[in-house]
Design a protein around this motif. Sequence first.
Motif, PDB file in Angstrom:
ATOM      1  N   LEU A 151     -23.877  27.054  29.283  1.00  9.57           N
ATOM      2  CA  LEU A 151     -25.183  27.072  29.102  1.00  9.57           C
ATOM      3  C   LEU A 151     -24.679  25.806  27.668  1.00  9.57           C
ATOM      4  CD1 LEU A 151     -28.148  29.602  29.699  1.00  9.57           C
ATOM      5  CD2 LEU A 151     -27.535  27.670  30.866  1.00  9.57           C
ATOM      6  N   THR A 152     -25.509  24.841  27.021  1.00  6.29           N
ATOM      7  CA  THR A 152     -25.911  24.438  26.260  1.00  6.29           C
ATOM      8  C   THR A 152     -26.515  25.617  24.884  1.00  6.29           C
ATOM      9  OG1 THR A 152     -27.740  23.090  26.146  1.00  6.29           O
ATOM     10  CG2 THR A 152     -25.799  22.423  26.723  1.00  6.29           C
ATOM     11  N   GLN A 155     -30.415  25.019  25.229  1.00  7.61           N
ATOM     12  CA  GLN A 155     -30.261  26.035  26.155  1.00  7.61           C
ATOM     13  C   GLN A 155     -30.175  27.850  25.981  1.00  7.61           C
ATOM     14  OE1 GLN A 155     -27.924  24.648  29.001  1.00  7.61           O
ATOM     15  NE2 GLN A 155     -29.463  22.966  29.565  1.00  7.61           N
ATOM     16  N   SER A 158     -33.275  29.316  24.237  1.00  7.49           N
ATOM     17  CA  SER A 158     -34.882  29.214  25.232  1.00  7.49           C
ATOM     18  C   SER A 158     -34.018  30.872  25.658  1.00  7.49           C
ATOM     19  CB  SER A 158     -34.560  28.161  25.557  1.00  7.49           C
ATOM     20  OG  SER A 158     -34.203  28.526  26.846  1.00  7.49           O
ATOM     21  N   ALA A 274     -35.680  21.820  26.381  1.00  8.77           N
ATOM     22  CA  ALA A 274     -34.412  23.126  26.612  1.00  8.77           C
ATOM     23  C   ALA A 274     -34.825  24.169  27.366  1.00  8.77           C
ATOM     24  CB  ALA A 274     -34.247  23.481  25.211  1.00  8.77           C
ATOM     25  N   THR A 275     -36.352  24.617  27.652  1.00 13.76           N
ATOM     26  CA  THR A 275     -36.653  25.091  28.712  1.00 13.76           C
ATOM     27  C   THR A 275     -36.313  25.156  29.684  1.00 13.76           C
ATOM     28  OG1 THR A 275     -37.327  26.345  26.172  1.00 13.76           O
ATOM     29  CG2 THR A 275     -38.688  27.541  28.862  1.00 13.76           C
ATOM     30  N   SER A 277     -34.402  22.848  31.516  1.00 13.17           N
ATOM     31  CA  SER A 277     -33.195  23.026  31.585  1.00 13.17           C
ATOM     32  C   SER A 277     -32.807  23.849  31.839  1.00 13.17           C
ATOM     33  CB  SER A 277     -32.880  21.641  30.642  1.00 13.17           C
ATOM     34  OG  SER A 277     -32.437  22.244  29.696  1.00 13.17           O
ATOM     35  N   ALA A 278     -32.451  24.882  31.112  1.00 16.90           N
ATOM     36  CA  ALA A 278     -32.522  26.033  30.933  1.00 16.90           C
ATOM     37  C   ALA A 278     -32.655  26.889  32.607  1.00 16.90           C
ATOM     38  CB  ALA A 278     -32.454  27.617  29.888  1.00 16.90           C
ATOM     39  N   GLU A 281     -30.795  25.059  34.952  1.00 14.62           N
ATOM     40  CA  GLU A 281     -29.020  25.487  34.782  1.00 14.62           C
ATOM     41  C   GLU A 281     -28.861  27.453  35.254  1.00 14.62           C
ATOM     42  OE1 GLU A 281     -25.311  24.132  34.427  1.00 14.62           O
ATOM     43  OE2 GLU A 281     -27.440  22.887  33.967  1.00 14.62           O
ATOM     44  N   ARG A 333     -29.267  21.425  40.559  1.00 14.36           N
ATOM     45  CA  ARG A 333     -30.574  21.698  39.374  1.00 14.36           C
ATOM     46  C   ARG A 333     -31.644  20.787  39.719  1.00 14.36           C
ATOM     47  NH1 ARG A 333     -25.841  19.538  37.074  1.00 14.36           N
ATOM     48  NH2 ARG A 333     -24.181  21.513  36.078  1.00 14.36           N
ATOM     49  N   ALA A 367     -33.561  17.591  25.704  1.00 12.39           N
ATOM     50  CA  ALA A 367     -32.645  18.430  25.957  1.00 12.39           C
ATOM     51  C   ALA A 367     -31.061  17.900  25.744  1.00 12.39           C
ATOM     52  CB  ALA A 367     -32.491  19.244  26.996  1.00 12.39           C
TER      53      ALA A 367
END
Length: 562
Positions: A151-152, A155, A158, A274-275, A277-278, A281, A333, A367
């Motif tokens: 994760l970034t 992310q 979140s 971000a949430t 995409s987390a 991922e 994804r 994000a």
Amino acid sequence: MGTSLRALRALILLAGFYVLALAVLALLTGAALAARAWAPPVAALTVTVLCALLGLPVLRGVFTLGAAGGNRKRGSGNGVPETEGLAVSDAEQPELWRAVRSLAERTGTRAPDAILLTEEVNAAVREDARLLGLLPGRRRLYLGVPLLIGLTEPQLHSVIAHELGHYGNADTRLAGITLRGRDSVLHTVEGFQAPRRKLRDRAWARQGRPAGEAVRKGRSIDLGGGGRTGFGYGSMARPFQAYARFYLRATNSVGRGQELAADRVAARVAGRDATASALREIAVLDVVHDFYLNEYVALGARAALLPPPGEVCGGVRHLLADPELRSDLAELRGEPGPGNGSPYDSHPPVAERIRLIEALPDDGRAADPARPALALLREPGRLLVELERVLLTPEALAMERADWPELIHRATHALAEADAEALRTALSEADAKMVRTLPMDAREPRDSAAGAARDLAALLDAIDAGRLWQVADHLPKSPEAARASGRAAREFLRPALECGTRSLAELALVEAAGARWTLSWSTPPRLRLPEERDLTEPLAAAVRAALADDPDTAPLRALLAN
């Protein structure tokens, strides 16, 4: 639903189990007392013993309350950590702790008292609450290292905010009541099912061969479940099974609501994009991590090999970074999967969670590319090594370490040896049988220590002499294959023959031509010659030609000669 109402609901559900248990125990006690008052002594004793046997699982379920649910965690991934991890202090990892405390403040809850790293694709929280979860206690946050790797930083924020949201909603405290009730109900149901299974097993054992003959002749048999006692266990289990289904549906619907509420907290604190995409991922990481453990770490472990220190937990990064896998990961994804839709699942499907998050108003926090979450750790390589020391068994830690190319070659070589063993044994037995038919002065015993190249040459000679299926006849056979004859028998044996021949040819090429299996993160190991010539496809074609109905061993002999 507020905390007080949710606590009341949890207590009512828990009390319902005890009301049911007390009602059943009262019924059994009344039956025993009535039998003693009005039935003959022998019948009264029988009823009393039967009631006692039926009441024991209920009592065990009741007393589960004191032992159940002591160390529970709530997780936002696909599972909940079952083991403790590597505790990291504020002094050791100041940046990670700063981030967690800042997120706790923005979430509006007390920060955890401990952070532990685990090897799972999951994050979770635990609270050692008191008084059945009504009073707060020591808090722990569990972070899976694969999340830090994949994760970034936004992310991961979140994910942490989601977990802290459970604290803010008192989910971790109320989980103490809910999980204790669930454990008591399930423990009681299992208490009825276990002795019933034993009774059925004994009934089967008593009937033995007659039961088997009846089944073979198509007749049904009555195992009886242990007579009246077995019937009683089944009857007594039914109300508890019904209550267990109701309990799980009721509590898990609350759990799904809690997950969605925690998602909204994460979106508010860390950003909508971000949430979402987390979650996408994490779905990718879950698949990739399982594949990595099964196809790479487990491959080495089967040959008593481990990758270099830190790679057991950290090597998944190689798959995530492989350019050949980029399009496959992007597809995962885009389609995280709908979930199983079970009413007993405490988490809503990931696709539904993403849809609800992405439907929130745009908060202006796109994000954008950011640094990896692993940057929050000081000396991550050292931490990965320490995590292995905590999580791996002493037997695993004692295994030999090898770098990835060497591990892949040696582990695949060991698998090829195992796959070729049955064919080499069959070849030896066929040769021994043929030797016994020759005159004494013409016999040349086969060298039992012969290498793979000599074994393969002997197999090719047998094929050219028309003795392939005589050799194959010595391979292990299933009952169906043993009964078959002619063409059908050959087709039963063909898969094992092809597998053994291919593996024996691979071993011969390693032995005679210096071939090696090479590491790839996007494909299975490939067998290559020292000049990097890939032998995988040519070898497969040569094996097919050698085992065809009109066999041709020349391609395989040519490969060995090169």
